[in-house]
Design an enzyme around this catalytic site. Structure first.
Site, PDB file in Angstrom:
ATOM      1  N   GLU A 147       6.394   8.975   1.646  1.00  7.80           N
ATOM      2  CA  GLU A 147       6.182   9.568   0.324  1.00  7.80           C
ATOM      3  C   GLU A 147       7.289  10.564  -0.011  1.00  7.80           C
ATOM      4  O   GLU A 147       7.740  10.634  -1.150  1.00  7.80           O
ATOM      5  CB  GLU A 147       4.821  10.264   0.309  1.00  7.80           C
ATOM      6  CG  GLU A 147       4.457  10.908  -1.012  1.00  7.80           C
ATOM      7  CD  GLU A 147       3.133  11.643  -0.951  1.00  7.80           C
ATOM      8  OE1 GLU A 147       2.595  11.968  -2.013  1.00  7.80           O
ATOM      9  OE2 GLU A 147       2.636  11.907   0.172  1.00  7.80           O
ATOM     10  N   ASP A 171       3.193  18.111 -10.057  1.00  7.36           N
ATOM     11  CA  ASP A 171       2.080  18.829  -9.449  1.00  7.36           C
ATOM     12  C   ASP A 171       2.288  20.347  -9.348  1.00  7.36           C
ATOM     13  O   ASP A 171       2.057  21.062 -10.295  1.00  7.36           O
ATOM     14  CB  ASP A 171       1.767  18.232  -8.069  1.00  7.36           C
ATOM     15  CG  ASP A 171       1.307  16.789  -8.154  1.00  7.36           C
ATOM     16  OD1 ASP A 171       1.647  16.126  -9.137  1.00  7.36           O
ATOM     17  OD2 ASP A 171       0.619  16.314  -7.243  1.00  7.36           O
TER      18      ASP A 171
END
Length: 726
Positions: free
Chosen positions: A696, A463
């Site tokens: 996460e 990302d």
């Protein structure tokens, strides 16, 4: 509970605590519900599972057992219900009673009908679908926890239609009424919300789902059993209820415990009972969170003016997070299957086959699978459309590498898979090629550089990891080059295994693993590390827009944060980006054990100013100007400092590899291996104990879990570190 078919009937559970005002209906996994804990504690992927949910003073345990038989899969039973007092993560007022809503719904085909209804209690229903034939679902009366004493309960039932499975919660909420009274003998009367009547979907909306709901309002603690019985089972030895069900649960639970220890050996390695329970929950959540999806993606191709529906098809896959990412992600799934293939290689082979069957004629696989209306409701609109020029790290080659090493692939399977593997591999070589031979470049970077501190490269899976400040065709991406080295090596092994020509793949593998060529393309001497190459400047920052005063009476526009470039970019190695990407030649084990570059990377890994923390390797060096920096006003750092378990697993795996090879850095790699493995296992376990979840990502300063939860996708790879399975 559902079958693996496109229009499967679904059985499920909703619940409500008593409430005087607003309705708090629990159904799907929502992070916003802020439950203290939920997830599978044990799950064997086939016949048995046990789940625990903690919700403000309530502890709800659900289990299932499947018993094969007949022509349609057999029977299953589902006991649910238990209550414990509050305290710790159970903080909250224990409820005096609770409403459990068991439901069965169709999804476009099949029929459902109440079979026995007495005094507003639907004790059973019957149904027919193409895959399951005729079946009956029976709702047993609630009993005490040990299943011996019947309990007083109030009952409601609902028969309704919905426009799809994604609207079941809405239908139930719309049907609730507070007019019902729970009045057990000798206790005060209490009002509760019960399913009552539903007017149906709005005009013009075609209902697709039949829905039957059995609501039980009962004091806790209690136990309830739901039985699904197939009409094609002719020689049923006994119903899966009561003592028979208890015995089956005990048998499957014991088999799971034995198989888990045989597979991962945590008791033999000295892990405590608590640590073993944590590992079993991490594994079971990944396995129990697998889903079967059916539908089509929306795809934007270069030759189309607008997104078009992709081919319709099924996907059987694990998911990163039941609450936040309940769908398939290509690069995540490779990491998922590294764990699941240790348990059941046949399951992994089936999952890979599903993914490769979603390949188009050009060899492209959509990186994010948003199949069906239910999946689409969980995705922001800007992420729904998939672009056929965009790739994702080809992590399935990691899985194939492992399956080949395990001897867990047979020739007929590989022969069916091989043409798709060739197409996929060729797609990367054709569409993601770099500006010079043996270089590669991710397509799909953000092009509007005015709005971003650094353009994102979502296709890389990393990302907002800092890349070249100004995307250009001259860019060379180190991580993709290393992925292609792995892919080439695996393709050569598969081809040789099948007796197919392997020379081209072997040549590519050797070229991409050539350390001298690797250094020529990606070693930045001035930076002392491996790096991307591109049109880059570090002299960028975000500044608030400035406007001239508007005419009298007109409002001042809201100023945005825009990127300001203080120094023009030039073609060079990307500075200020020491982190996960720099480690890829080590992570994918391309460096020779005697390479001095290996020593440099080991030093960066162990440096607390660079990547080392007591909790794992941070994603970006503390010395980077991008460290923990927002990429836009509302875009917080993602891969700019936090600790990610998938990359740390690759690091531990690589250190284990180099710690066993003769070379000048063997002892340093082995020592780093022991320390990093202990730090990662200790922190992930500690955060699970404190919060109830795997996360996460983890904060590089405190080790605390952050991002979405539960994230029993690749964060569950901590189990392979515990087992030392690489």
């Amino acid at each position: 509970m559902k079958t693996r078919s496109p229009r499967a009937p679904v059985a499920g559970l909703m619940w409500m605590r008593p409430s005087e005002g607003d309705v708090r209906l629990r159904h799907t996994c929502e992070q916003s519900d802020r439950l203290a804990r939920y997830g599978w504690l044990r799950h064997d992927g086939l016949h048995f599972g046990a789940q625990e949910i903690r919700d403000a003073g309530l502890r709800l345990q659900t289990e299932f057992v499947k018993r094969p038989g007949g022509r349609h899969g057999g029977d299953w039973s589902w006991p649910a219900g238990r209550h414990l007092s509050g305290g710790g993560r159970m903080a909250g007022t224990p409820p005096a009673f609770i409403s459990l809503l068991f439901y069965v719904a169709t999804d476009g085909q099949g029929t459902l009908q109440p079979l026995v209804v007495e005094k507003n209690r639907m004790s059973s229903l019957t149904g027919t679908t193409e895959e399951l034939g005729d079946f009956t679902v029976t709702f047993q009366q609630p009993t005490s926890e040990i299943g011996t004493t019947p309990l007083y309960a109030s009952y409601n039932y609902l028969q309704a239609k919905a426009e799809g499975l994604h609207r079941l919660s809405d239908v139930v909420k719309a049907s609730l009424s507070p007019r019902f009274v729970y009045a057990p003998p000798g206790a005060p009367k209490r009002r509760y919300f019960g399913v009552d009547a539903y007017r149906g979907p709005p005009d013009g909306v075609e209902p697709r789902s039949q829905l039957l709901v059995h609501q039980v309002t009962v004091a806790v603690p209690c136990r309830l059993e739901v039985l699904f019985e197939s009409g094609s089972v002719a020689d049923r030895a006994g119903r899966l209820a009561g003592e028979v069900l208890a015995q089956e649960l005990a048998r499957h639970r014991g088999a799971f415990e034995e198989r888990f220890e045989r597979t991962f050996g945590l008791a033999r390695k000295g892990f405590s009972a608590q640590e073993q329970d944590f590992a079993k929950a991490a594994f079971s959540n990944m396995l129990g969170g697998m889903g079967y999806f059916y539908g089509h993606s929306l795809v934007q191709a270069p030759h189309s003016d607008r997104p078009q529906p992709y081919l319709e098809g099924p996907l059987f896959t694990a998911v990163p997070s039941r609450s936040f990412f309940p769908r398939g992600f290509l690069w995540d799934e490779g990491f998922h299957q590294l764990l699941l293939s240790r348990w059941d290689p046949a399951l992994t082979r089936e999952v890979l086959a599903h993914w490769f069957d979603l390949m188009n004629a050009e060899g492209w696989i959509p990186r994010e699978q948003i199949l069906g209306e239910e999946a689409r409701t969980k995705v922001p609109a800007e992420f729904v459309v998939q672009h056929s020029t965009a790739g994702n790290p080809p992590t399935f080659f990691l899985v194939l590498q492992q399956l080949l090493s395990q001897g867990a692939t047979d020739v007929p399977y590989l022969r069916r898979l091989y043409p798709r593997l060739q197409s996929w591999y060729d797609w990367y070589n054709r569409t993601q090629a770099g500006p010079v031979p043996y270089a590669f470049r991710w397509r799909g970077q953000d092009q509007d550089t005015q709005l971003f501190l650094n353009p994102k490269t979502l296709t890389s899976g990393l990302d907002d990891y800092p890349r070249a400040s100004h995307p250009s065709p001259d860019e060379r991406h180190l991580d993709l080059r290393c992925w292609m080295a792995l892919a080439s090596d695996v393709m050569a092994r598969v081809a040789a295994h099948l007796g197919e020509p392997a020379g081209d793949y072997q040549h590519m593998a050797e070229a991409l693993a050539d350390n001298q060529l690797l250094e020529q393309h990606h070693w930045a001497e001035a930076l002392g590390t491996f790096a991307d190459y591109g049109n880059h400047t570090q002299a960028v920052l975000l500044e608030r827009e400035r406007f001239q005063p508007p005419p009298p009476g007109q409002p001042l526009p809201t100023p945005r944060l825009l990127r300001v470039v203080r120094k023009p970019p030039k073609l060079q190695f990307v500075g200020g980006a020491l982190g996960y990407v720099s480690l890829f030649p080590l992570l994918l084990q391309l460096l020779r054990p005697e390479s001095p570059r290996l020593g440099a990377l080991l030093a960066d890994m162990r440096s607390e100013q660079q990547l080392w923390t007591p909790f794992g390797l941070r994603s970006l060096s503390r010395s980077s100007p991008f460290y923990l920096k927002h990429n836009t006003e509302h875009d917080p750092p993602y891969w700019r400092g936090p600790i990610w378990i998938n990359i740390n697993y690759l690091a531990v795996r690589a250190l284990h590899h180099y710690g066993r090879l003769e070379g000048p850095f063997r002892e340093a790699a082995a020592a780093l291996y022991r320390e990093l493995r202990a730090n990662l296992i200790g922190n992930v376990f500690r955060q699970y104990q404190e919060s109830g979840y795997l996360w996460e990502q983890y904060h590089d300063g405190t080790g605390k879990g952050q991002g979405c939860y539960p994230f029993t996708g690749w964060s569950a790879l901590v189990l392979l570190m515990m087992a030392e399975e690489y």
